[in-house]
Design an enzyme around this catalytic site. Structure first.
Site, PDB file in Angstrom:
ATOM      1  N   TYR A 181       0.329 -46.145  58.724  1.00 47.58           N
ATOM      2  CA  TYR A 181       1.249 -45.813  59.825  1.00 47.58           C
ATOM      3  C   TYR A 181       0.522 -45.569  61.149  1.00 47.58           C
ATOM      4  CZ  TYR A 181       4.621 -43.444  62.771  1.00 47.58           C
ATOM      5  OH  TYR A 181       5.411 -43.093  63.842  1.00 47.58           O
ATOM      6  N   LYS A 240       0.472 -47.881  64.826  1.00 38.89           N
ATOM      7  CA  LYS A 240       0.809 -47.428  66.181  1.00 38.89           C
ATOM      8  C   LYS A 240      -0.399 -47.585  67.119  1.00 38.89           C
ATOM      9  CE  LYS A 240       5.150 -46.070  65.486  1.00 38.89           C
ATOM     10  NZ  LYS A 240       6.309 -46.747  66.084  1.00 38.89           N
TER      11      LYS A 240
END
Ligand SMILES: NC(=O)c1ccc[n+]([C@@H]2O[C@H](COP(=O)([O-])OP(=O)(O)OC[C@H]3O[C@@H](n4cnc5c(N)ncnc54)[C@H](OP(=O)(O)O)[C@@H]3O)[C@@H](O)[C@H]2O)c1
Length: 240
Positions: free
Chosen positions: A165, A169
């Site tokens: 994750y 980003k």
């Protein structure tokens, strides 16, 4: 259409829905991007019931090229140009995500939604934004994508390491820099809502959706001499 227009992906709930509410209250016409018709209709009805009638559903599943193209065609039927695009749809992927033992599938799913789909939506929608007087793109990122913060043991979230994750980003942040460089007449920024109480984290976040959506709405509304190619949180510029 006299009002400025904004497409928000993943807007049937959470931060996306609240961003739609804040921008509708600020006088924007909202294209509420949702991948599921029923969930989308419910979200539109909710905003309409609050008196925010300039909100319409656009079906868009960001991982699906055909769906993104159809969404574009629907928006293009209604307006000559789109003023603002908010790439909000995102997923955390299955947890935990240890660096030594996260399955390929988790990486693929998370990068597919959080990075590749943003690039897909941008590719399809940018031509419709080129005629806007002040086109803006907000990529909804996370401070878990900050390499600088993640390297600082004194950072409050230093121990929240995620193999898929956070790096998705970080990659989105890198993409945002490239996009801002290329689209010289746009304002393009990565904006972090902060740890916000939504389904994303089983409502564990300490910020309300109102607080989480506020910086996103703020950078969606910047004017022509506003910043571009930057990374913001509610406290201001965030280190890459
Ligand atoms: N909450 C936080 O603490 C936090 C912190 C930093 C950054 N963020 C970022 O903020 C953004 C919004 O998160 P949130 O907290 O509001 O999460 P959320 O409540 O789980 O909402 C996520 C939204 O994305 C949509 N979505 C997922 N996959 C999609 C797809 N393939 N196509 C279209 N829409 C899709 C979901 O639709 P369905 O309802 O159909 O699944 C939902 O509308 C994400 O990019 C997230 O990474 C959140």
């Amino acid at each position: 259409m006299k009002k400025q227009t904004v497409l928000i992906t993943g807007a049937n709930k959470g931060i996306g829905l609240e961003t739609a509410r804040q921008l509708a209250n600020a006088g924007y016409h909202i294209f509420l991007g949702c991948r599921d018709k029923q969930r989308g209709d419910e979200a539109v009805s909710l905003l309409h019931s609050e008196g925010l009638t300039d909100v319409e559903l656009i079906l868009i599943d960001v991982v699906n090229e055909q769906s993104v193209q159809q969404a574009h065609d629907e928006v293009a039927k209604r307006v000559d140009y789109l003023d603002v695009l908010i790439n909000n749809a995102g997923i955390p992927g299955d947890f935990p995500q240890p660096a030594t033992n996260t399955p390929d599938e988790t990486f693929k799913q998370v990068f597919e939604v959080n990075l590749f789909s943003v690039a897909r939506v941008v590719r399809v929608f940018v031509p419709l934004m080129q005629k806007a007087p002040n086109p803006r793109i907000v990529n909804v990122t996370s401070d878990l994508g900050s390499l600088a913060l993640h390297s600082d043991p004194t950072w409050r979230h230093y121990d929240v390491k995620t193999a898929a994750y956070g790096p998705s980003k970080s990659a989105l942040n890198g993409y945002t820099i490239a996009l801002a460089y290329e689209l010289k007449n746009f304002r393009v920024n990565a904006v972090n809502p902060g740890y916000t109480k939504t389904d994303f984290n089983n409502n564990q976040g300490y910020k309300t959706v109102e607080e989480g959506a506020a910086p996103i709405a703020k950078y969606a509304m910047i004017d022509k001499d506003g910043p571009t190619g930057s990374y913001f949180s509610d406290y201001g510029v965030t280190p890459w």
